[in-house]
Design an enzyme around this catalytic site. Structure first.
Site, PDB file in Angstrom:
ATOM      1  N   ASP A  59      45.752 128.057 -54.517  1.00 52.89           N
ATOM      2  CA  ASP A  59      45.180 126.960 -53.737  1.00 52.89           C
ATOM      3  C   ASP A  59      44.153 127.391 -52.703  1.00 52.89           C
ATOM      4  O   ASP A  59      43.456 126.549 -52.142  1.00 52.89           O
ATOM      5  CB  ASP A  59      46.299 126.214 -53.004  1.00 52.89           C
ATOM      6  CG  ASP A  59      46.890 127.037 -51.867  1.00 52.89           C
ATOM      7  OD1 ASP A  59      47.365 128.160 -52.136  1.00 52.89           O
ATOM      8  OD2 ASP A  59      46.858 126.573 -50.720  1.00 52.89           O
TER       9      ASP A  59
ATOM     10  N   ASP B  95      50.992 131.471 -57.313  1.00 55.61           N
ATOM     11  CA  ASP B  95      51.041 131.585 -55.862  1.00 55.61           C
ATOM     12  C   ASP B  95      52.159 130.667 -55.365  1.00 55.61           C
ATOM     13  O   ASP B  95      52.619 129.770 -56.094  1.00 55.61           O
ATOM     14  CB  ASP B  95      49.689 131.163 -55.285  1.00 55.61           C
ATOM     15  CG  ASP B  95      49.676 131.087 -53.782  1.00 55.61           C
ATOM     16  OD1 ASP B  95      50.120 132.052 -53.134  1.00 55.61           O
ATOM     17  OD2 ASP B  95      49.244 130.051 -53.248  1.00 55.61           O
ATOM     18  N   ILE B  96      52.608 130.850 -54.133  1.00 52.58           N
ATOM     19  CA  ILE B  96      53.737 130.061 -53.618  1.00 52.58           C
ATOM     20  C   ILE B  96      53.259 128.998 -52.627  1.00 52.58           C
ATOM     21  O   ILE B  96      53.295 127.801 -52.913  1.00 52.58           O
ATOM     22  CB  ILE B  96      54.792 130.987 -52.976  1.00 52.58           C
ATOM     23  CG1 ILE B  96      55.370 131.925 -54.039  1.00 52.58           C
ATOM     24  CG2 ILE B  96      55.917 130.144 -52.332  1.00 52.58           C
ATOM     25  CD1 ILE B  96      56.327 132.965 -53.500  1.00 52.58           C
ATOM     26  N   ASP B  97      52.799 129.406 -51.450  1.00 54.57           N
ATOM     27  CA  ASP B  97      52.451 128.455 -50.390  1.00 54.57           C
ATOM     28  C   ASP B  97      51.229 127.634 -50.771  1.00 54.57           C
ATOM     29  O   ASP B  97      50.153 128.183 -51.033  1.00 54.57           O
ATOM     30  CB  ASP B  97      52.187 129.197 -49.078  1.00 54.57           C
ATOM     31  CG  ASP B  97      53.417 129.899 -48.556  1.00 54.57           C
ATOM     32  OD1 ASP B  97      54.239 129.238 -47.913  1.00 54.57           O
ATOM     33  OD2 ASP B  97      53.560 131.111 -48.812  1.00 54.57           O
TER      34      ASP B  97
END
Length: 238
Positions: free
Chosen positions: A181, A4-6
């Protein structure tokens, strides 16, 4: 490896449009892809266009899934549904509500619209109530996240993205590890575990006792990047 990124690879920002990977992070992704012989995939709630802006040219070299599994790109080939026109109505109604409080942001995506209240927490309850109403009125899916609620087209999630990629030649039969997250990543954690792998929960949720399908944890995006750098350099076993 699925990232995942953010909030996972990169820190969250008050303005979602301000998020960008620096040169070191872009180099890290390239090194990871080489260490994993191409078995590195980005899985995000962002659209493919947003992911390209955040990551830069390296995004074109990786399998990328955007919009919570609704669209993906592999070796330059895109697959995506048609955008529902009703999302324009959702964006209008979200923007009308957002003008009530200074600091609210409405983020329009390829297949969804998100209402952010990070800088205006008093907007949380009205925004969630409006999202429930609009979801029921337009047959859309509600996706909750950190200081946001998103309405998006139904039909995809990050678990579906993991299963799709794991069926590809080169990934089939390997052990998936999904880093995420947020609540949106739980489907990815569950899919990775079902396929014999692991979910890695990043950030405060790993410390507050929240229920999760993840089996491992790291405290922050900085810790994720440090771990991945050690892995890319050979300090962590494959």
């Amino acid at each position: 490896m699925f990232l995942d990124i953010d909030g996972t690879l990169l820190e969250l920002a008050d303005d979602p449009d301000a998020v960008r990977a620096d040169g070191a992070t872009r180099a890290l992704l390239g090194d990871l892809a080489r260490r994993l012989d191409g078995r590195l995939s980005m899985v995000s709630g962002r659209s493919l266009e947003q992911i390209d802006r955040i990551l830069g040219p390296i995004a074109q070299a990786l399998p990328v899934t955007g919009s919570h599994g609704l669209e993906y790109r592999w070796n330059g080939v895109w697959a995506r549904p048609e955008r529902l026109p009703v999302l324009e109505d959702v964006a209008r109604d979200f923007n009308t509500l957002a003008r009530t409080w200074h600091g609210c942001l409405v983020e329009e995506k390829s297949f969804g619209v998100a209402f952010h209240w990070r800088l205006a927490p008093e907007a949380q309850q009205p925004a969630q109530a409006l999202a429930v109403h609009l979801a029921q009125a337009h047959a859309l899916k509600i996706q909750h996240g950190k200081d946001l609620v998103e309405l998006r087209m139904p039909g995809g999630d990050k678990g579906q993205a993991v299963r799709r990629m794991m069926a590809r030649p080169g990934m089939a039969g390997t052990q998936p590890v999904f880093f995420g997250d947020d609540l949106t990543d739980e489907a990815g954690f569950a899919a990775a575990r079902a396929l014999g792998g692991h979910g890695v929960l990043v950030g405060p949720r790993a410390l507050d006792g929240s229920s999760t399908a993840a089996t491992l944890s790291l405290p922050s995006p900085a810790a994720v990047r440090a771990f991945l750098r050690d892995f890319a350099d050979g300090s962590q076993p494959a």
